[in-house]
Write a protein that holds these residues in place. Structure first.
Motif, mmCIF file in Angstrom:
data_model
loop_
_atom_site.group_PDB
_atom_site.id
_atom_site.type_symbol
_atom_site.label_atom_id
_atom_site.label_comp_id
_atom_site.label_asym_id
_atom_site.label_seq_id
_atom_site.Cartn_x
_atom_site.Cartn_y
_atom_site.Cartn_z
ATOM 1 N N PHE A 144 -57.359 57.907 36.867
ATOM 2 C CA PHE A 144 -57.130 56.587 37.449
ATOM 3 C C PHE A 144 -56.783 55.614 36.334
ATOM 4 O O PHE A 144 -57.508 55.518 35.343
ATOM 5 C CB PHE A 144 -58.379 56.094 38.185
ATOM 6 C CG PHE A 144 -58.763 56.934 39.361
ATOM 7 C CD1 PHE A 144 -58.363 56.601 40.643
ATOM 8 C CD2 PHE A 144 -59.544 58.082 39.192
ATOM 9 C CE1 PHE A 144 -58.735 57.374 41.730
ATOM 10 C CE2 PHE A 144 -59.912 58.868 40.273
ATOM 11 C CZ PHE A 144 -59.500 58.507 41.550
ATOM 12 N N GLN A 145 -55.690 54.871 36.503
ATOM 13 C CA GLN A 145 -55.287 53.894 35.502
ATOM 14 C C GLN A 145 -56.090 52.610 35.694
ATOM 15 O O GLN A 145 -56.244 52.132 36.815
ATOM 16 C CB GLN A 145 -53.797 53.605 35.621
ATOM 17 C CG GLN A 145 -53.232 52.842 34.463
ATOM 18 C CD GLN A 145 -51.726 52.756 34.522
ATOM 19 O OE1 GLN A 145 -51.123 52.794 35.581
ATOM 20 N NE2 GLN A 145 -51.115 52.646 33.351
ATOM 21 N N VAL A 146 -56.624 52.075 34.601
ATOM 22 C CA VAL A 146 -57.466 50.879 34.686
ATOM 23 C C VAL A 146 -56.677 49.630 34.315
ATOM 24 O O VAL A 146 -55.733 49.682 33.540
ATOM 25 C CB VAL A 146 -58.726 50.986 33.800
ATOM 26 C CG1 VAL A 146 -59.632 52.092 34.280
ATOM 27 C CG2 VAL A 146 -58.378 51.194 32.340
ATOM 28 N N GLU A 147 -57.106 48.526 34.902
ATOM 29 C CA GLU A 147 -56.509 47.227 34.615
ATOM 30 C C GLU A 147 -57.586 46.180 34.795
ATOM 31 O O GLU A 147 -58.433 46.289 35.673
ATOM 32 C CB GLU A 147 -55.343 46.970 35.570
ATOM 33 C CG GLU A 147 -54.522 45.755 35.197
ATOM 34 C CD GLU A 147 -53.262 45.657 36.026
ATOM 35 O OE1 GLU A 147 -53.263 44.869 36.985
ATOM 36 O OE2 GLU A 147 -52.297 46.374 35.703
ATOM 37 N N GLY A 148 -57.579 45.161 33.949
ATOM 38 C CA GLY A 148 -58.576 44.101 34.031
ATOM 39 C C GLY A 148 -59.529 44.159 32.857
ATOM 40 O O GLY A 148 -59.488 45.080 32.041
ATOM 41 N N ASP A 149 -60.420 43.184 32.775
ATOM 42 C CA ASP A 149 -61.289 43.075 31.609
ATOM 43 C C ASP A 149 -62.756 43.368 31.893
ATOM 44 O O ASP A 149 -63.609 43.120 31.069
ATOM 45 C CB ASP A 149 -61.162 41.682 30.989
ATOM 46 C CG ASP A 149 -61.675 40.588 31.912
ATOM 47 O OD1 ASP A 149 -61.901 40.861 33.108
ATOM 48 O OD2 ASP A 149 -61.836 39.455 31.431
ATOM 49 N N SER A 150 -63.057 43.917 33.070
ATOM 50 C CA SER A 150 -64.470 44.145 33.384
ATOM 51 C C SER A 150 -65.066 45.280 32.559
ATOM 52 O O SER A 150 -66.248 45.286 32.270
ATOM 53 C CB SER A 150 -64.666 44.402 34.879
ATOM 54 O OG SER A 150 -64.126 45.645 35.246
ATOM 55 N N MET A 151 -64.265 46.251 32.186
ATOM 56 C CA MET A 151 -64.739 47.341 31.341
ATOM 57 C C MET A 151 -64.030 47.200 30.002
ATOM 58 O O MET A 151 -62.952 47.740 29.776
ATOM 59 C CB MET A 151 -64.479 48.697 31.990
ATOM 60 C CG MET A 151 -65.228 48.903 33.294
ATOM 61 S SD MET A 151 -67.007 48.633 33.199
ATOM 62 C CE MET A 151 -67.601 50.252 32.803
ATOM 63 N N SER A 152 -64.622 46.434 29.114
ATOM 64 C CA SER A 152 -63.965 45.991 27.885
ATOM 65 C C SER A 152 -63.661 47.108 26.895
ATOM 66 O O SER A 152 -62.950 46.878 25.927
ATOM 67 C CB SER A 152 -64.807 44.905 27.222
ATOM 68 O OG SER A 152 -66.138 45.334 27.076
ATOM 69 N N LEU A 153 -64.161 48.288 27.107
ATOM 70 C CA LEU A 153 -63.885 49.392 26.194
ATOM 71 C C LEU A 153 -62.484 49.971 26.375
ATOM 72 O O LEU A 153 -62.056 50.805 25.580
ATOM 73 C CB LEU A 153 -64.910 50.512 26.387
ATOM 74 C CG LEU A 153 -66.370 50.121 26.139
ATOM 75 C CD1 LEU A 153 -67.280 51.289 26.467
ATOM 76 C CD2 LEU A 153 -66.570 49.691 24.703
ATOM 77 N N TYR A 154 -61.773 49.543 27.425
ATOM 78 C CA TYR A 154 -60.466 50.105 27.740
ATOM 79 C C TYR A 154 -59.434 49.001 27.883
ATOM 80 O O TYR A 154 -59.671 47.990 28.521
ATOM 81 C CB TYR A 154 -60.534 50.916 29.044
ATOM 82 C CG TYR A 154 -61.578 51.987 28.973
ATOM 83 C CD1 TYR A 154 -61.331 53.174 28.307
ATOM 84 C CD2 TYR A 154 -62.837 51.787 29.521
ATOM 85 C CE1 TYR A 154 -62.307 54.152 28.206
ATOM 86 C CE2 TYR A 154 -63.820 52.768 29.423
ATOM 87 C CZ TYR A 154 -63.547 53.939 28.768
ATOM 88 O OH TYR A 154 -64.512 54.902 28.660
ATOM 89 N N ASN A 165 -68.400 44.221 30.522
ATOM 90 C CA ASN A 165 -68.209 42.827 30.140
ATOM 91 C C ASN A 165 -69.340 41.998 30.747
ATOM 92 O O ASN A 165 -69.476 41.902 31.961
ATOM 93 C CB ASN A 165 -66.846 42.337 30.639
ATOM 94 C CG ASN A 165 -66.497 40.961 30.148
ATOM 95 O OD1 ASN A 165 -67.368 40.165 29.819
ATOM 96 N ND2 ASN A 165 -65.206 40.679 30.111
ATOM 97 N N LEU A 166 -70.168 41.388 29.897
ATOM 98 C CA LEU A 166 -71.339 40.640 30.364
ATOM 99 C C LEU A 166 -70.980 39.382 31.146
ATOM 100 O O LEU A 166 -71.845 38.772 31.764
ATOM 101 C CB LEU A 166 -72.234 40.284 29.174
ATOM 102 C CG LEU A 166 -72.799 41.484 28.418
ATOM 103 C CD1 LEU A 166 -73.611 41.023 27.224
ATOM 104 C CD2 LEU A 166 -73.618 42.374 29.329
ATOM 105 N N PHE A 167 -69.717 38.997 31.144
ATOM 106 C CA PHE A 167 -69.268 37.850 31.930
ATOM 107 C C PHE A 167 -69.467 38.111 33.426
ATOM 108 O O PHE A 167 -69.710 37.204 34.203
ATOM 109 C CB PHE A 167 -67.788 37.566 31.630
ATOM 110 C CG PHE A 167 -67.204 36.446 32.441
ATOM 111 C CD1 PHE A 167 -67.463 35.127 32.101
ATOM 112 C CD2 PHE A 167 -66.418 36.708 33.551
ATOM 113 C CE1 PHE A 167 -66.933 34.090 32.851
ATOM 114 C CE2 PHE A 167 -65.882 35.685 34.308
ATOM 115 C CZ PHE A 167 -66.139 34.363 33.955
ATOM 116 N N TYR A 168 -69.376 39.383 33.824
ATOM 117 C CA TYR A 168 -69.498 39.764 35.236
ATOM 118 C C TYR A 168 -70.935 40.159 35.561
ATOM 119 O O TYR A 168 -71.562 40.910 34.822
ATOM 120 C CB TYR A 168 -68.555 40.928 35.562
ATOM 121 C CG TYR A 168 -67.099 40.559 35.362
ATOM 122 C CD1 TYR A 168 -66.408 39.848 36.330
ATOM 123 C CD2 TYR A 168 -66.434 40.914 34.191
ATOM 124 C CE1 TYR A 168 -65.078 39.504 36.133
ATOM 125 C CE2 TYR A 168 -65.105 40.574 33.991
ATOM 126 C CZ TYR A 168 -64.436 39.868 34.966
ATOM 127 O OH TYR A 168 -63.121 39.520 34.776
#
Length: 195
Positions: A76-86, A137-140
């Protein structure tokens, strides 16, 4: 290995299994080995309507990663900043889990859900009817997902980055705080030695 030509079986009969289970269609290579279907981000919405459709799965591009061993995998291709390691565009390869009881606290999973679509999160806890997940990401804030809303669960198996990381990609403020804490720890040790 048991195999059957699903085109000869009426789809309605295949999909009506006990406990509201469905068969997971997978694509195999010419040797009969499972391949890893690739779900690009732009196709993630169509995956929600086609994940149980053998024809949809058959038309997906595939890769093979023999080192993963036995199991059924999807990328699965990821997009966004919720999982900052990718970085955007990276692929998370997940191993299919048949039951929510196989979930392990602290591990990361791709969840295919009714309301969110495809989401990649770390499992914090499981309860009778819900799970609680969190982003890196601790923002979420962590949140709950009803088990009844989960169509598929894919346990993290590996990832493929499509972009190189640079020093600027890492939060230098956070690294500076870590360095300060290390220095303080050293200073406290020195003070304790002198007293």
């Amino acid at each position: 290995m048991v195999s059957a030509n699903l085109r000869k079986i009426p789809l309605k009969e295949i999909m009506e299994l006990p406990d509201n289970r469905i068969l997971l269609p997978v694509k195999v290579n010419h040797n009969g080995e499972n391949t890893i279907e690739i779900i690009p981000h732009k196709a993630s919405m169509s995956y929600l309507s086609g994940y149980a459709d053998p024809e949809y799965i058959e038309n997906l591009q595939t890769i093979s990663l023999p080192f993963l061993g036995a199991g059924t995998y999807r990328a699965f291709q990821v997009e966004g900043d919720s999982m900052s390691l990718y970085k955007d565009g990276a692929f998370i390869i997940g191993k299919y889990l048949e039951k929510a009881t196989e979930l392990k606290k602290g591990k990361s999973y791709l969840f295919v859900t009714r309301n969110e679509g495809i989401t990649y999160k770390k499992l914090l806890k499981t309860e009778k009817e819900t799970i609680t997940v969190a982003a890196d990401n601790l923002f979420y804030q962590p949140y709950s997902i009803p088990l009844a809303d989960i169509f598929e669960i894919w346990e993290y198996a590996c990832s493929i980055s499509t972009q190189e990381f640079t020093k600027e990609d890492f939060n230098t403020d956070q690294l500076q705080i870590i360095e300060l804490l290390k220095e303080l720890k050293t200073e406290v040790k020195e003070l304790n030695k002198n007293n």
